[in-house]
Scaffold this active site. Structure first.
Site, PDB file in Angstrom:
ATOM      1  N   LYS A 111      21.833 -18.993 -23.109  1.00  0.00           N
ATOM      2  CA  LYS A 111      22.809 -17.937 -22.840  1.00  0.00           C
ATOM      3  C   LYS A 111      24.172 -18.576 -22.718  1.00  0.00           C
ATOM      4  CE  LYS A 111      22.744 -13.379 -22.026  1.00  0.00           C
ATOM      5  NZ  LYS A 111      21.778 -12.371 -22.487  1.00  0.00           N
TER       6      LYS A 111
HETATM    7  P1  NAD Z   1      27.965  -3.446 -23.118  1.00  0.00           P
HETATM    8  O1  NAD Z   1      29.128  -4.277 -22.757  1.00  0.00           O
HETATM    9  O2  NAD Z   1      27.881  -2.909 -24.506  1.00  0.00           O
HETATM   10  O3  NAD Z   1      27.835  -2.208 -22.102  1.00  0.00           O
HETATM   11  C1  NAD Z   1      27.776  -2.354 -20.714  1.00  0.00           C
HETATM   12  C2  NAD Z   1      27.905  -0.969 -20.105  1.00  0.00           C
HETATM   13  O4  NAD Z   1      27.675  -1.046 -18.709  1.00  0.00           O
HETATM   14  C3  NAD Z   1      29.289  -0.347 -20.281  1.00  0.00           C
HETATM   15  O5  NAD Z   1      29.142   1.045 -20.492  1.00  0.00           O
HETATM   16  C4  NAD Z   1      29.954  -0.606 -18.935  1.00  0.00           C
HETATM   17  O6  NAD Z   1      30.988   0.325 -18.648  1.00  0.00           O
HETATM   18  C5  NAD Z   1      28.759  -0.421 -18.029  1.00  0.00           C
HETATM   19  N1  NAD Z   1      28.902  -1.078 -16.729  1.00  0.00           N
HETATM   20  C6  NAD Z   1      29.428  -2.288 -16.442  1.00  0.00           C
HETATM   21  N2  NAD Z   1      29.379  -2.512 -15.117  1.00  0.00           N
HETATM   22  C7  NAD Z   1      28.791  -1.417 -14.563  1.00  0.00           C
HETATM   23  C8  NAD Z   1      28.460  -1.036 -13.252  1.00  0.00           C
HETATM   24  N3  NAD Z   1      28.732  -1.849 -12.214  1.00  0.00           N
HETATM   25  N4  NAD Z   1      27.860   0.163 -13.056  1.00  0.00           N
HETATM   26  C9  NAD Z   1      27.599   0.964 -14.095  1.00  0.00           C
HETATM   27  N5  NAD Z   1      27.892   0.673 -15.371  1.00  0.00           N
HETATM   28  C10 NAD Z   1      28.490  -0.501 -15.590  1.00  0.00           C
HETATM   29  O7  NAD Z   1      26.676  -4.335 -22.774  1.00  0.00           O
HETATM   30  P2  NAD Z   1      25.197  -4.184 -23.378  1.00  0.00           P
HETATM   31  O8  NAD Z   1      25.088  -5.098 -24.541  1.00  0.00           O
HETATM   32  O9  NAD Z   1      24.851  -2.753 -23.522  1.00  0.00           O
HETATM   33  O10 NAD Z   1      24.347  -4.852 -22.204  1.00  0.00           O
HETATM   34  C11 NAD Z   1      23.921  -4.109 -21.055  1.00  0.00           C
HETATM   35  C12 NAD Z   1      22.760  -4.829 -20.391  1.00  0.00           C
HETATM   36  O11 NAD Z   1      21.700  -4.994 -21.333  1.00  0.00           O
HETATM   37  C13 NAD Z   1      23.078  -6.243 -19.897  1.00  0.00           C
HETATM   38  O12 NAD Z   1      22.290  -6.502 -18.751  1.00  0.00           O
HETATM   39  C14 NAD Z   1      22.600  -7.121 -21.037  1.00  0.00           C
HETATM   40  O13 NAD Z   1      22.319  -8.445 -20.623  1.00  0.00           O
HETATM   41  C15 NAD Z   1      21.358  -6.362 -21.440  1.00  0.00           C
HETATM   42  N6  NAD Z   1      20.874  -6.626 -22.793  1.00  0.00           N
HETATM   43  C16 NAD Z   1      21.674  -6.425 -23.874  1.00  0.00           C
HETATM   44  C17 NAD Z   1      21.144  -6.647 -25.151  1.00  0.00           C
HETATM   45  C18 NAD Z   1      21.941  -6.371 -26.402  1.00  0.00           C
HETATM   46  O14 NAD Z   1      21.349  -6.444 -27.501  1.00  0.00           O
HETATM   47  N7  NAD Z   1      23.215  -6.037 -26.345  1.00  0.00           N
HETATM   48  C19 NAD Z   1      19.828  -7.105 -25.300  1.00  0.00           C
HETATM   49  C20 NAD Z   1      19.044  -7.279 -24.176  1.00  0.00           C
HETATM   50  C21 NAD Z   1      19.571  -7.026 -22.924  1.00  0.00           C
END
Ligand code: NAD
Length: 421
Positions: A111
């Site tokens: 990561k």
């Molecule tokens: P992103 O940046 O696209 O979206 C994050 C979202 O969460 C945004 O809408 C933001 O406004 C919101 N957010 C941030 N802080 C917040 C809070 N305190 N309370 C409520 N909402 C909040 O990120 P993403 O890629 O969608 O990732 C989200 C989660 O999923 C993370 O934990 C990431 O590690 C995990 N994840 C992502 C992927 C991927 O393919 N992108 C894969 C596996 C896991």
């Protein structure tokens, strides 16, 4: 045995270590192997100056951690967030190791992240940050070494800059160095929605296990980015009523259902999701406690803790985010009979299709979206069944069962590879 009463829920690395210990103890792992595979293999911290558009220069700090490479190259996203620090990246890298092993794809875990607030930065500033950070971590990354991908606040645009930066230094185009790229430079069909689609596939398996008919159920989704938005949209398409949504600004609730696409359009056009008129405004904490059958936390770590777990009303929690539930909260949810599909299984759809993207890049042969989705479903359904079998046999939670499966696979790789020299 670990004392959950004194456990600090605010530290993702403690959460990772505790989840590991609970499963490793049940497996009766050789102590030296447990110690070796619990901790990261390599860590790189980099510091570099970034010039902002107004001429200001600020020193930035970033990290890349390769937690484990026993089963293949490191794999894991890059996060841009003010809260990023080495311990958070270590935890996220560890979760990638177990995630890749649970779904049995030939990657280790890694990561990366930079402590910054990209929401206040221009595209030019984000591009300069990305190019310099990638240059700084370039000794570690590469198609056979360690392959980054998107995470919080990074996406296809960032991955395009990474392909370019890495390729410029290599002297030839090397698109297999990252996944989650735009399609025109070697991205895979289906990658954008893969994490969310995977959440839906495992949700279907969980609902089948519980004898729950999903159509007509109510769902709440926390986080409205890549994972949360597409999950909400896929639920809506499947006839599940999305009654609650949120982003970092706040939450929305409408017991009659919210159309995710319309809410997204409102967020994009106004920059203010909570002002969407078709729903009541709530806080993110209230959102998690809404009456619903399905809860998908898809924002950040540490959202469901001993402080609120007792008030969660969902029947199934599918962890789109990494590390949303603390170990003490897990115990409370278990006592309440809430079925939790753990992050390392629930959100593994993203890395699985990243694996497909990497395979397509290496073969220079591209698949249809139907092919991608069919293979994704196959892998996740098999992994769900394997985890469920362990959970039933060991009378434990899906989380500990998933860790047991993953840790045993990584431990076995260590045993057969042996020790150098
Ligand atoms: P992103 O940046 O696209 O979206 C994050 C979202 O969460 C945004 O809408 C933001 O406004 C919101 N957010 C941030 N802080 C917040 C809070 N305190 N309370 C409520 N909402 C909040 O990120 P993403 O890629 O969608 O990732 C989200 C989660 O999923 C993370 O934990 C990431 O590690 C995990 N994840 C992502 C992927 C991927 O393919 N992108 C894969 C596996 C896991």
């Amino acid at each position: 045995m670990v004392d959950l009463g004194a456990y600090d829920e605010s530290r993702p690395l403690d959460m990772h270590d505790l989840q590991f210990d609970l499963a490793a103890e049940k497996l009766g792992l050789e102590p030296w192997i447990a110690e070796k595979i619990k901790r990261p293999r390599r860590e790189l911290t980099v510091r570099f100056p970034l010039r902002f558009d107004d001429g200001r220069i600020q020193l930035m700090e970033g990290h890349r951690v390769q937690h484990n490479t026993l089963r293949g190259p490191g794999k894991g996203g890059i996060r841009y967030h003010p809260r990023v620090d080495l311990d958070e990246v270590r935890a996220l890298a560890g979760w990638m190791t177990w995630k890749c092993a649970v779904v049995d794809i030939p990657f280790g875990g890694a990561k990366g992240g930079v402590a910054c607030d990209p929401t206040t930065m221009s595209a030019a500033e984000r591009e300069r940050l990305t190019r310099r950070y990638i240059w700084e971590i370039s000794p570690l990354i590469g198609p056979e070494q360690d392959i980054p991908a998107p995470d919080v606040n990074t996406g296809p645009e960032t991955m395009g800059w990474i392909v370019d930066t890495y390729s410029v230094f290599k002297g030839y185009t090397c698109n297999s160095v990252v996944t989650g790229k735009p399609l025109c430079i070697g991205g895979s069909l289906g990658r954008l929605k893969a994490t969310s689609r995977g959440c839906i596939y495992v949700l279907e398996e969980a609902a089948r296990h519980l004898g729950l008919e999903l159509a007509g159920c109510r769902a709440v989704v926390q986080g409205f980015g890549n994972v949360g938005y597409h999950a909400a949209e896929l639920l809506h398409e499947a006839g599940v009523k999305v009654v609650g949504l949120s982003n970092v600004q706040g939450a929305l609730y409408n017991p009659a259902g919210i159309a995710p696409r319309a809410a997204k359009q409102h967020e994009l056009s106004t920059g203010d999701l909570p002002s969407y008129a078709e729903a009541e405004r709530l806080t993110n904490q209230e959102l998690l406690e809404l009456p619903c059958e399905v809860l998908i936390p898809a924002a950040l770590e540490g959202q469901i803790t001993r402080a609120n777990a007792g008030r969660i009303k969902a029947r199934i929690i599918v962890e789109g985010a990494n590390g949303p539930t603390s170990p003490p909260a897990d115990d409370i949810l278990k006592d309440k009979g809430i079925f939790v599909v753990p992050d390392i299984l629930a959100n593994a759809g993203g890395v699985t299709v990243s694996y497909f993207e990497w395979v397509q890049n290496l073969q220079k042969l591209f698949w249809t979206e139907d092919d991608v989705n069919r293979r994704l479903r196959e892998i996740l359904t098999r992994a769900f069944a394997e985890v469920m079998a362990i959970a039933q046999r060991e009378r434990t939670t899906m989380r500990t069962a998933a860790y047991m499966l993953a840790i045993e696979r990584v431990a076995e790789a260590k045993r057969v590879r042996g020790i150098f020299p």
